[in-house]
Structure formats: structure tokens, C-alpha cells
Design a protein around this motif. Structure first.
Motif, PDB file in Angstrom:
ATOM      1  N   GLY A 156      27.107  37.104  48.706  1.00  0.00           N
ATOM      2  CA  GLY A 156      26.837  36.925  47.303  1.00  0.00           C
ATOM      3  C   GLY A 156      28.024  35.925  45.815  1.00  0.00           C
ATOM      4  N   PHE A 157      27.643  35.260  45.094  1.00  0.00           N
ATOM      5  CA  PHE A 157      28.637  34.624  44.589  1.00  0.00           C
ATOM      6  C   PHE A 157      29.692  35.053  43.867  1.00  0.00           C
ATOM      7  N   PHE A 158      29.671  36.616  43.441  1.00  0.00           N
ATOM      8  CA  PHE A 158      30.801  37.792  42.645  1.00  0.00           C
ATOM      9  C   PHE A 158      31.516  37.247  43.771  1.00  0.00           C
ATOM     10  N   MET A 159      31.283  38.252  44.439  1.00  0.00           N
ATOM     11  CA  MET A 159      31.998  38.445  45.950  1.00  0.00           C
ATOM     12  C   MET A 159      33.078  37.005  45.938  1.00  0.00           C
ATOM     13  N   LEU A 160      32.381  36.217  46.253  1.00  0.00           N
ATOM     14  CA  LEU A 160      33.254  34.577  46.523  1.00  0.00           C
ATOM     15  C   LEU A 160      34.171  34.781  45.601  1.00  0.00           C
ATOM     16  N   VAL A 161      34.049  35.008  43.974  1.00  0.00           N
ATOM     17  CA  VAL A 161      34.984  34.370  43.549  1.00  0.00           C
ATOM     18  C   VAL A 161      35.451  35.543  43.233  1.00  0.00           C
ATOM     19  N   ARG A 163      37.418  37.301  45.786  1.00  0.00           N
ATOM     20  CA  ARG A 163      38.027  37.099  46.487  1.00  0.00           C
ATOM     21  C   ARG A 163      38.552  36.004  46.680  1.00  0.00           C
ATOM     22  N   THR A 164      37.858  35.149  46.515  1.00  0.00           N
ATOM     23  CA  THR A 164      38.773  33.776  45.567  1.00  0.00           C
ATOM     24  C   THR A 164      39.835  33.934  45.043  1.00  0.00           C
ATOM     25  N   PHE A 165      39.528  34.696  43.747  1.00  0.00           N
ATOM     26  CA  PHE A 165      41.067  35.075  42.615  1.00  0.00           C
ATOM     27  C   PHE A 165      42.088  35.749  43.117  1.00  0.00           C
ATOM     28  N   ALA A 166      41.935  36.656  43.829  1.00  0.00           N
ATOM     29  CA  ALA A 166      42.985  37.883  44.497  1.00  0.00           C
ATOM     30  C   ALA A 166      43.360  36.742  46.073  1.00  0.00           C
ATOM     31  N   TRP A 167      42.982  35.971  46.130  1.00  0.00           N
ATOM     32  CA  TRP A 167      43.542  35.503  46.942  1.00  0.00           C
ATOM     33  C   TRP A 167      44.306  34.093  46.428  1.00  0.00           C
ATOM     34  N   MET A 168      43.976  33.801  45.807  1.00  0.00           N
ATOM     35  CA  MET A 168      44.931  32.713  44.913  1.00  0.00           C
ATOM     36  C   MET A 168      45.995  33.299  43.865  1.00  0.00           C
ATOM     37  N   PHE A 169      45.751  34.673  43.313  1.00  0.00           N
ATOM     38  CA  PHE A 169      46.713  35.292  43.078  1.00  0.00           C
ATOM     39  C   PHE A 169      47.561  36.141  43.918  1.00  0.00           C
ATOM     40  N   GLY A 204      51.137  41.974  46.654  1.00  0.00           N
ATOM     41  CA  GLY A 204      50.322  43.686  46.949  1.00  0.00           C
ATOM     42  C   GLY A 204      49.133  44.202  46.120  1.00  0.00           C
ATOM     43  N   VAL A 205      49.744  44.235  44.911  1.00  0.00           N
ATOM     44  CA  VAL A 205      48.510  44.023  43.858  1.00  0.00           C
ATOM     45  C   VAL A 205      47.052  43.061  44.258  1.00  0.00           C
ATOM     46  N   PRO A 206      46.887  41.702  44.758  1.00  0.00           N
ATOM     47  CA  PRO A 206      45.552  41.185  44.520  1.00  0.00           C
ATOM     48  C   PRO A 206      45.411  41.370  46.232  1.00  0.00           C
ATOM     49  N   ALA A 207      46.197  41.905  46.948  1.00  0.00           N
ATOM     50  CA  ALA A 207      46.031  42.105  48.094  1.00  0.00           C
ATOM     51  C   ALA A 207      45.060  43.410  48.504  1.00  0.00           C
ATOM     52  N   TRP A 208      45.843  44.307  47.808  1.00  0.00           N
ATOM     53  CA  TRP A 208      45.389  45.537  48.193  1.00  0.00           C
ATOM     54  C   TRP A 208      43.937  45.387  46.799  1.00  0.00           C
ATOM     55  N   MET A 209      43.271  44.023  46.153  1.00  0.00           N
ATOM     56  CA  MET A 209      42.168  44.319  45.053  1.00  0.00           C
ATOM     57  C   MET A 209      41.070  43.477  46.562  1.00  0.00           C
ATOM     58  N   LEU A 210      42.083  42.314  47.352  1.00  0.00           N
ATOM     59  CA  LEU A 210      41.202  41.617  48.267  1.00  0.00           C
ATOM     60  C   LEU A 210      40.375  42.560  49.680  1.00  0.00           C
ATOM     61  N   PHE A 211      41.558  43.253  50.206  1.00  0.00           N
ATOM     62  CA  PHE A 211      41.392  44.045  51.099  1.00  0.00           C
ATOM     63  C   PHE A 211      40.532  45.585  50.802  1.00  0.00           C
ATOM     64  N   SER A 212      40.740  46.046  49.500  1.00  0.00           N
ATOM     65  CA  SER A 212      39.356  47.057  49.016  1.00  0.00           C
ATOM     66  C   SER A 212      38.326  46.311  48.904  1.00  0.00           C
ATOM     67  N   SER A 213      38.140  44.928  49.146  1.00  0.00           N
ATOM     68  CA  SER A 213      36.884  44.800  48.929  1.00  0.00           C
ATOM     69  C   SER A 213      35.908  44.528  49.856  1.00  0.00           C
ATOM     70  N   LEU A 214      36.487  44.803  51.424  1.00  0.00           N
ATOM     71  CA  LEU A 214      36.434  44.438  52.246  1.00  0.00           C
ATOM     72  C   LEU A 214      35.891  45.986  53.437  1.00  0.00           C
ATOM     73  N   ASP A 215      35.989  47.272  52.587  1.00  0.00           N
ATOM     74  CA  ASP A 215      36.146  48.669  53.134  1.00  0.00           C
ATOM     75  C   ASP A 215      34.506  48.450  53.642  1.00  0.00           C
ATOM     76  N   ASP A 216      33.553  48.134  52.920  1.00  0.00           N
ATOM     77  CA  ASP A 216      32.455  48.068  53.589  1.00  0.00           C
ATOM     78  C   ASP A 216      32.141  47.555  54.578  1.00  0.00           C
ATOM     79  N   TRP A 217      32.692  46.818  55.347  1.00  0.00           N
ATOM     80  CA  TRP A 217      32.749  45.519  56.383  1.00  0.00           C
ATOM     81  C   TRP A 217      33.028  46.214  57.125  1.00  0.00           C
TER      82      TRP A 217
END
Length: 217
Positions: A156-161, A163-169, A204-217
Motif C-alpha cells: 500500500g501507498f501509505f506504508m510506502l510513505v 517507511r520512506t519518512f522513517a528511513w529518511m528521518f 533510534g526512534v525512526p529505526a524503531w518506527m521503520l522496523f516495527s512496520s515490518l513485524d508482520d512480514w
């Protein structure tokens, strides 16, 4: 394969574009080193404080927590009448009263330092900011590359945005520290410790945001 190729292309293009700003930033660093030895390597120019103000900005994170940041700004007027407003540190702002003289230091006609009542502040030159932007783009390319190599699925587009935000942050503090170090060297002592702590937090904070979005995968 397309995602991997795109990521590689972005990295190569960004690093190629960063080459010239990197060279100029290193040239600036040589002048900084000279200034520390002889105190006469930058162009010095008298000016005066003609205005000062504070303003605040707010930021709301993903959990709804709002933080408010106070910014300090002074405006100086050069001998020929040109005015320039610049955000400065609280310590310089406190020294800069209206009508007070300011000594500006310039490099290639760009103001890179200001001194008021014995308090000095140095600014990152424009080429340093340009270098930082290209390094962030290269970091984006790295993210695209890793996504293509390690994952490659679409949810989905939302998850793309998101994860991109978290990665760039994650890149903000490391890139800022790197460009500042290239221009002025790393801080030392407690200032360096504080930089490392802040860098770890803002990575650390955005890294946690990013990797927590991958928990279901």
C-alpha cells in the motif's frame, strides 16, 4: 530487479553530484584551519544589529505528541545598507542588542560567521548544505536498493510513505554531523558526547518506527 536498478542509479547519481560540493567543503575547511592559526583567513566586515526576534514552531509526531521549538533570529545591516536575517543560537542572541556592532566573516561573499560582544557563531556554508542534500538522496537510494534486495513486496501507498519518512528521518542527524565535521571538524569533549546522544536518539526512534512496520512480514 527494477527496484534494485533504481536504487543503484540514485546512489551513483547522488554521489557523482556530491563530488564538487564535497571538494568545495574541504576547501572551506582549509580556510577554517588557517583561521584558527592566524585569525585573518576570512574576509572581515563590520555591520550592526538592526533587529532581533524570537518565534516558535511546533511538531507533532506519529503518536500525537507535540513539541515546541523556540528560534532566535537577528538581523544585521552591512555598510552598504543590505540587511540579512539569520537564525542564531540563544547565547549569540542574548549578546546582540539593536545598534550593537557585528563583525561578519565571509567566504566567497557568503557570511559564514558573526561575532557580537565577544560571542561568535559559525554557520555551515551553502556548499555544505548542498552536500548534505546529495548525501540524503544517496541514502534514499540505499533504502530503495535494500528494499529491492531484501523485501520487494507492496502493501500500500501509505506504508510506502511511512517507511520512506522513517528511513529518511534516520539520515538527518548523521548527515548533519558529517557535513559539519567536514567543514569545521567534530566537536570535542561534552559537546561531542551530546552530539552522539542526540544522533543515537534521532536514529533510534525512526529505526524503531521503520522496523516495527515490518513485524508482520
Amino acid at each position: 530487479m527494477i527496484v534494485v536498478t533504481l536504487g543503484l542509479g540514485v546512489i551513483v547519481a547522488a554521489l557523482a553530484a556530491a563530488a564538487d560540493p564535497y571538494r568545495q567543503t574541504r576547501e572551506f575547511h582549509e580556510v577554517v584551519t588557517c583561521e584558527r592559526r592566524t585569525h585573518d583567513c576570512f574576509v572581515r566586515e563590520p555591520a550592526s544589529v538592526v533587529g532581533r526576534r524570537t518565534y516558535t514552531t511546533t511538531h507533532t509526531d506519529s503518536e500525537g505528541h507535540t513539541t515546541t521549538t523556540t528560534h532566535y533570529e537577528i538581523t544585521w545591516q552591512r555598510a552598504e545598507g543590505a540587511r540579512q536575517a539569520r537564525e542564531v543560537s540563544w547565547s549569540l542572541y542574548e549578546k546582540a542588542r539593536e545598534g550593537q556592532p557585528v563583525t561578519l566573516r565571509s567566504w566567497h561573499e557568503e557570511v559564514v560567521g558573526a561575532e557580537v560582544a565577544g560571542r561568535a557563531q559559525w554557520f555551515l556554508p551553502e556548499v555544505g548544505g548542498t552536500l548534505g542534500n546529495w548525501l540524503r538522496l544517496a541514502f534514499l537510494g540505499l533504502g530503495i536498493l535494500l528494499w529491492g534486495l531484501l523485501f520487494g513486496w507492496w502493501d500500500g501507498f501509505f506504508m510506502l510513505v511511512w517507511r520512506t519518512f522513517a528511513w529518511m528521518f534516520m539520515s538527518i542527524m548523521p548527515v548533519n554531523m558529517a557535513t559539519r565535521a567536514l567543514a569545521y571538524d567534530l566537536n570535542t569533549g561534552w559537546a561531542l558526547v551530546l552530539d552522539i546522544v542526540l544522533c543515537a536518539f534521532f536514529v533510534g526512534v525512526p529505526a524503531w518506527m521503520l522496523f516495527s512496520s515490518l513485524d508482520d512480514w
